[in-house]
Design an enzyme around this catalytic site. Structure first.
Site, PDB file in Angstrom:
ATOM      1  N   HIS A   1      32.764 -18.492  16.879  1.00 15.71           N
ATOM      2  CA  HIS A   1      32.769 -18.491  15.410  1.00 15.71           C
ATOM      3  C   HIS A   1      31.664 -17.579  14.876  1.00 15.71           C
ATOM      4  O   HIS A   1      30.515 -18.003  14.830  1.00 15.71           O
ATOM      5  CB  HIS A   1      32.547 -19.917  14.893  1.00 15.71           C
ATOM      6  CG  HIS A   1      33.709 -20.813  15.143  1.00 15.71           C
ATOM      7  ND1 HIS A   1      34.748 -20.937  14.259  1.00 15.71           N
ATOM      8  CD2 HIS A   1      34.025 -21.593  16.200  1.00 15.71           C
ATOM      9  CE1 HIS A   1      35.648 -21.769  14.747  1.00 15.71           C
ATOM     10  NE2 HIS A   1      35.237 -22.181  15.929  1.00 15.71           N
TER      11      HIS A   1
ATOM     12  N   CYS B   1      38.663 -18.021  16.826  1.00 26.60           N
ATOM     13  CA  CYS B   1      38.954 -19.298  17.485  1.00 26.60           C
ATOM     14  C   CYS B   1      40.458 -19.530  17.629  1.00 26.60           C
ATOM     15  O   CYS B   1      41.129 -18.797  18.334  1.00 26.60           O
ATOM     16  CB  CYS B   1      38.244 -20.446  16.757  1.00 26.60           C
ATOM     17  SG  CYS B   1      38.227 -21.985  17.705  1.00 26.60           S
TER      18      CYS B   1
ATOM     19  N   GLU C   1      31.044 -16.877  11.909  1.00 25.50           N
ATOM     20  CA  GLU C   1      30.509 -17.471  10.670  1.00 25.50           C
ATOM     21  C   GLU C   1      29.480 -18.561  10.945  1.00 25.50           C
ATOM     22  O   GLU C   1      28.788 -19.000  10.038  1.00 25.50           O
ATOM     23  CB  GLU C   1      31.666 -17.982   9.802  1.00 25.50           C
ATOM     24  CG  GLU C   1      32.312 -19.288  10.235  1.00 25.50           C
ATOM     25  CD  GLU C   1      33.338 -19.155  11.371  1.00 25.50           C
ATOM     26  OE1 GLU C   1      33.369 -18.103  12.038  1.00 25.50           O
ATOM     27  OE2 GLU C   1      34.078 -20.131  11.596  1.00 25.50           O
TER      28      GLU C   1
END
Lengths: 209, 259
Positions: free
Chosen positions: A187, A79, A189
């Site tokens: 992202h 990001c 994650e």
């Protein structure tokens, strides 16, 4: 050992939780002496480019990241961490780290898709078309989608740096990869199992070999 | 192209789901973490936790739930209910939630939106709006009024004005709940959803009234919503998230189909 660079740009909890889930040891730090212990570095971030760069310069982390990459060691940008790898960001008119030639641009307010005005930020799940295979994106279903939330996007000057493309009004570079550096706008994650697979692949990546 | 998001909502009180959720083999699940894992596996794009809290002790239990959820699922999730100030927001975000939603507190103190966006970024701040249809008046020109305290108290605030104002203050997203449609399972309030969604530049999550996949299809097309909140229709296993997505896919509505 995976190091997560803490530069006060948003919350790093979710990156840490994802690494725990895949059984990787990690440390979160803004001290370059501690970062030296790492084999891999993750450069995450949510927030604004201007403030982030100020902090990185103050802590001499911008120079440290350049050195790390120049030594051929693996770095993953996420990001904001991807956007400020480029030379310049339109956000806060910021001069950035400059590991990859090019700039970070803002989405136009006037974008449409099938005649419907598009909202900014680009928030939610979208796909990535990969131009070539890459060790960090092995075993990822081509139908997989990833979680994005951003108003700015990376625009590398050299087209060969573009690894993945995503469509949102325009086709933008959502993944860039240059030698031992890989950086994505989404992202991993927060992108479910495909995202965890990317993190797993990155932790196993040995670009120097 | 961006996918439309399907978001199950879980009501939590004192660390337990307020109503049991029936999953595989009709087993009642009371643990919000287990329920979140189940929906994560079914293809939920995001999860909303709504904390129905009575005391500060219960708030601390909720933080523990958030921490456990953050270790279990790897998609965004938000927490709403009882968020009154920056400190409440910080606790929830540091525990691992991506977003916090504010509702009544933002009506009473709109600065909480700006403060939250300044501290954590707009993308973290969801404005929850409870709306009731009323007669169009000078004060409520849209004919939709903001209500608070679970729909019991009318505020005299026009819903369209409030949505725009919240965007200006820094909200990153709006979760729009129709009190009229809520609990009916007769479908979302399409007029309200389209009105708000077309007049703000931030994503709108439609809430209230989902009972069938057709309802989601309508609100994601006619209602112009970016995402749809669902509860009973999946909690009682009438439908699965995967099944709803398959239906939407067959009706040319793009959702995330691989997880």
């Amino acid at each position: 050992m995976i190091a997560i660079i803490d530069y006060k740009a948003g919350n790093l909890t979710s990156v840490a939780r994802a690494l725990e889930n895949i059984g990787e040891e990690y440390l979160i730090t803004d001290e370059s002496c501690l970062l030296k212990k790492a084999t891999h570095v993750i450069f995450p971030g949510v927030g604004a480019a201007g403030e982030a760069m100020n902090y990185l310069r103050e802590k001499k982390l911008a120079a440290w990241i350049r050195e790390w990459v120049n030594e051929g060691k693996p770095l993953m940008g996420i990001c904001l961490g991807t956007q400020i790898i480029l030379e310049y960001s339109e956000e806060n008119d910021t001069s950035c780290i400059g590991l990859v030639a090019g700039r970070t641009k803002r989405f136009s307010d006037k974008m449409t898709e099938s005649g419907i005005p598009l909202k900014i930020p680009h928030m939610g799940w979208n796909s990535v078309a990969f131009r070539r295979s890459h060790p960090v994106f092995e075993n990822i279903n081509p139908e997989a989608e990833f979680y994005f939330v951003h108003s700015y996007y990376p625009a590398p000057a050299d087209d060969t740096a573009v690894l993945g493309i995503t469509g949102y009004g325009i086709n933008f570079c959502s993944v860039l990869a240059v030698e031992n550096l890989v950086a994505m706008q989404f992202h991993p994650e927060k992108s479910g199992r495909p995202g965890l697979q990317i993190l797993r692949n990155f932790c196993a990546w040995r670009p120097l070999c | 192209m961006l996918s439309k998001r399907i978001i199950p909502c879980l009501d939590v009180r004192a660390g337990k789901l307020t109503k049991g959720i029936r999953f595989k083999g009709n087993v009642d699940i009371g643990d919000p973490v287990e329920a979140a894992r189940e929906y994560y596996d079914q293809g939920a794009d995001e999860i909303v936790f709504y904390d129905i809290t009575a005391s500060s002790d219960e708030r601390n239990i909720m933080i523990d739930v958030v921490e456990r959820v953050a270790r279990t699922i790897f998609i965004p999730f938000s927490v709403g209910g009882g968020i009154r100030n920056l400190d409440d927001m910080r606790k929830v975000i540091l525990a691992g939630a991506e977003k916090v939603s504010v509702n009544s507190a933002a009506v009473v103190n709109p600065e909480i939106i700006t403060e939250g966006a300044g501290a954590f970024g707009s993308q973290c701040i969801v404005l929850g709006m409870d709306v009731k249809e009323v007669e169009k008046t000078k004060k409520i020109p849209s004919g939709y009024e903001i209500v608070i305290h679970g729909g019991r108290k009318f505020t005299g605030i026009d819903a369209l004005w409030w949505a725009r104002e919240a965007e200006r203050l820094g909200a990153g997203e709006i979760c729009l709940n129709s009190i009229d449609a809520d609990g009916t399972q007769d479908g979302y309030e399409l007029n309200l959803t389209a009105l708000i969604s077309e007049n703000v530049h931030i994503p709108v999550i439609a809430s209230g009234g989902a009972g069938k996949p057709e309802h989601l299809a309508a609100v994601l097309t006619t209602g112009k919503a970016d995402a749809a909140l669902i509860a009973s229709m999946v909690h009682y296993r009438t439908y699965t998230i995967a099944g709803i997505k398959q239906y939407l896919h067959e009706h040319q509505i793009k959702t995330r189909m691989s997880w």
